[in-house]
Scaffold this motif. Structure first.
Motif, mmCIF file in Angstrom:
data_model
loop_
_atom_site.group_PDB
_atom_site.id
_atom_site.type_symbol
_atom_site.label_atom_id
_atom_site.label_comp_id
_atom_site.label_asym_id
_atom_site.label_seq_id
_atom_site.Cartn_x
_atom_site.Cartn_y
_atom_site.Cartn_z
ATOM 1 N N GLY A 39 0.819 -1.220 0.000
ATOM 2 C CA GLY A 39 0.000 0.000 0.000
ATOM 3 C C GLY A 39 0.845 1.259 0.000
ATOM 4 N N LEU A 40 1.929 1.248 0.770
ATOM 5 C CA LEU A 40 2.818 2.419 0.815
ATOM 6 C C LEU A 40 3.454 2.642 -0.546
ATOM 7 N N GLY A 41 3.905 1.556 -1.181
ATOM 8 C CA GLY A 41 4.532 1.678 -2.500
ATOM 9 C C GLY A 41 3.582 2.306 -3.502
ATOM 10 N N THR A 42 2.349 1.826 -3.514
ATOM 11 C CA THR A 42 1.351 2.356 -4.449
ATOM 12 C C THR A 42 1.073 3.835 -4.183
ATOM 13 N N ALA A 43 0.877 4.183 -2.911
ATOM 14 C CA ALA A 43 0.532 5.559 -2.556
ATOM 15 C C ALA A 43 1.673 6.523 -2.864
ATOM 16 N N PHE A 44 2.905 6.144 -2.474
ATOM 17 C CA PHE A 44 4.028 7.061 -2.714
ATOM 18 C C PHE A 44 4.404 7.118 -4.191
ATOM 19 N N ALA A 45 4.226 6.010 -4.916
ATOM 20 C CA ALA A 45 4.493 6.057 -6.358
ATOM 21 C C ALA A 45 3.505 7.003 -7.041
ATOM 22 N N ALA A 46 2.235 6.956 -6.601
ATOM 23 C CA ALA A 46 1.217 7.863 -7.159
ATOM 24 C C ALA A 46 1.565 9.311 -6.835
ATOM 25 N N LEU A 47 2.035 9.546 -5.614
ATOM 26 C CA LEU A 47 2.412 10.918 -5.238
ATOM 27 C C LEU A 47 3.593 11.408 -6.082
ATOM 28 N N ALA A 48 4.570 10.521 -6.302
ATOM 29 C CA ALA A 48 5.731 10.903 -7.116
ATOM 30 C C ALA A 48 5.286 11.361 -8.499
ATOM 31 N N VAL A 49 4.346 10.618 -9.090
ATOM 32 C CA VAL A 49 3.856 10.963 -10.425
ATOM 33 C C VAL A 49 3.080 12.281 -10.384
ATOM 34 N N GLU A 50 2.233 12.446 -9.349
ATOM 35 C CA GLU A 50 1.486 13.699 -9.177
ATOM 36 C C GLU A 50 2.413 14.910 -9.135
ATOM 37 N N PRO A 81 8.078 -6.200 -2.427
ATOM 38 C CA PRO A 81 7.235 -5.044 -2.076
ATOM 39 C C PRO A 81 7.962 -4.020 -1.201
ATOM 40 N N ARG A 82 8.866 -4.493 -0.347
ATOM 41 C CA ARG A 82 9.578 -3.546 0.513
ATOM 42 C C ARG A 82 10.532 -2.672 -0.302
ATOM 43 N N GLY A 83 11.183 -3.306 -1.288
ATOM 44 C CA GLY A 83 12.067 -2.536 -2.163
ATOM 45 C C GLY A 83 11.277 -1.517 -2.962
ATOM 46 N N PHE A 84 10.093 -1.911 -3.399
ATOM 47 C CA PHE A 84 9.204 -1.006 -4.149
ATOM 48 C C PHE A 84 8.797 0.170 -3.275
ATOM 49 N N ALA A 85 8.391 -0.118 -2.027
ATOM 50 C CA ALA A 85 7.962 0.958 -1.122
ATOM 51 C C ALA A 85 9.102 1.941 -0.865
ATOM 52 N N LEU A 86 10.299 1.409 -0.626
ATOM 53 C CA LEU A 86 11.455 2.288 -0.397
ATOM 54 C C LEU A 86 11.735 3.155 -1.618
ATOM 55 N N ALA A 87 11.711 2.531 -2.800
ATOM 56 C CA ALA A 87 11.986 3.277 -4.027
ATOM 57 C C ALA A 87 10.922 4.349 -4.243
ATOM 58 N N ALA A 88 9.667 4.003 -3.940
ATOM 59 C CA ALA A 88 8.571 4.952 -4.155
ATOM 60 C C ALA A 88 8.663 6.134 -3.192
ATOM 61 N N ILE A 89 9.023 5.847 -1.935
ATOM 62 C CA ILE A 89 9.197 6.939 -0.961
ATOM 63 C C ILE A 89 10.333 7.855 -1.431
ATOM 64 N N GLY A 90 11.426 7.254 -1.900
ATOM 65 C CA GLY A 90 12.558 8.038 -2.404
ATOM 66 C C GLY A 90 12.177 8.872 -3.616
ATOM 67 N N GLU A 100 9.769 10.804 -11.141
ATOM 68 C CA GLU A 100 9.930 9.535 -11.831
ATOM 69 C C GLU A 100 8.975 8.502 -11.240
ATOM 70 N N PRO A 101 8.276 7.757 -12.084
ATOM 71 C CA PRO A 101 7.474 6.674 -11.521
ATOM 72 C C PRO A 101 8.377 5.550 -11.038
ATOM 73 N N ALA A 102 8.144 5.087 -9.800
ATOM 74 C CA ALA A 102 8.905 3.941 -9.291
ATOM 75 C C ALA A 102 8.246 2.694 -9.859
ATOM 76 N N SER A 103 9.039 1.802 -10.446
ATOM 77 C CA SER A 103 8.432 0.605 -11.014
ATOM 78 C C SER A 103 8.277 -0.447 -9.932
ATOM 79 N N ALA A 104 7.165 -1.171 -9.988
ATOM 80 C CA ALA A 104 6.872 -2.176 -8.972
ATOM 81 C C ALA A 104 7.918 -3.283 -9.039
ATOM 82 N N ALA A 105 8.702 -3.412 -7.979
ATOM 83 C CA ALA A 105 9.731 -4.447 -7.925
ATOM 84 C C ALA A 105 9.116 -5.755 -7.437
ATOM 85 N N ALA A 106 9.866 -6.832 -7.592
ATOM 86 C CA ALA A 106 9.392 -8.125 -7.122
ATOM 87 C C ALA A 106 9.217 -8.100 -5.605
#
Ligand SMILES: [Zn+2]
Length: 209
Positions: free
Chosen positions: A125-136, A148-157, A140-146
């Motif tokens: 959920g965090l990955g999805t929300a922060f990736a959406a915020l990044a795009v807003e 989920p924790r790596g995805f969330a970290l990348a999306a927050i960054g 850069e859109p964070a791509s969904a990694a295999a």
């Protein structure tokens, strides 16, 4: 409610009750709020326990009151957002296990393990929300990694990278930013926040000038 406080913890502590804070509008009805009361709570930063004043604001219209936490605080956590974030980044980023990360942060192993577990549960959920915020924010859109924790970290960054281009946010820092936009509930069980961002709706708390 959490405001994007850029003050060092020491400066916030030293100011006591006189600490300056913004007066955000009521999250329910957008009416102005006034200082109503406040309370003292502990935070632990750099291994030291400190007492901070948390103002409580009250809406003049619907009369509901809201505590106004500085963004270095996470709801129901003693340790500051930077400490929690550093442990999560190291462990969820695959750089080391919980034990060495806890030792570096100066916190008990079980405490650090609890943070990482909560982050893991919420990672999707965090990955999805922060990736959406990044795009807003035009980042850069964070791509969904295999992982989920790596995805969330990348999306927050990615979201912080985009927010840092807006006035005021760079000084707030990545983990305070994550606390501010999640209403302090980055790793909380109860995820309701007036600022959480999903889809095209973006709620970032205003940064004081
Ligand atoms: Zn109201």
């Amino acid at each position: 409610m959490v405001w994007p406080c850029p003050l060092p913890v020491d400066a916030y502590v030293a100011a006591g009750r006189a600490v300056e804070f913004p007066r955000p509008a009521c999250p329910a009805c957008r009416a102005p709020m006034v200082l109503w009361a406040g309370y003292w709570r502990h935070v632990r930063a750099a291994g030291r326990c400190r007492k901070i004043f948390v103002p409580r604001l009250r809406c003049g219209c619907c009369r509901v009151s809201h505590a106004l936490l500085p963004a270095f605080v996470l709801a129901w956590r003693l340790d500051v957002a930077e400490t929690v974030g550093a442990v999560i980044a190291q462990v969820a980023g695959g750089r080391c296990g919980v034990r060495p990360a806890a030792e570096r942060a100066g916190v008990p192993y079980t405490t650090a393990r609890g943070w990482v577990r909560r982050f893991s549960v919420r990672a999707g959920g965090l990955g999805t929300a922060f990736a959406a915020l990044a795009v807003e924010l035009g980042g850069e859109p964070a791509s969904a990694a295999a992982d989920p924790r790596g995805f969330a970290l990348a999306a927050i960054g990615a979201a912080f990278g985009a927010a840092a281009g807006l006035p005021g946010w760079l000084a707030v820092g990545c983990w305070r930013f994550a606390s501010a936009v999640s209403g302090g509930r980055l790793i909380a069980a109860n995820t309701g926040s007036p600022y959480l961002i999903v889809g095209t709706r973006r709620f970032m708390p205003p940064v004081p000038p």
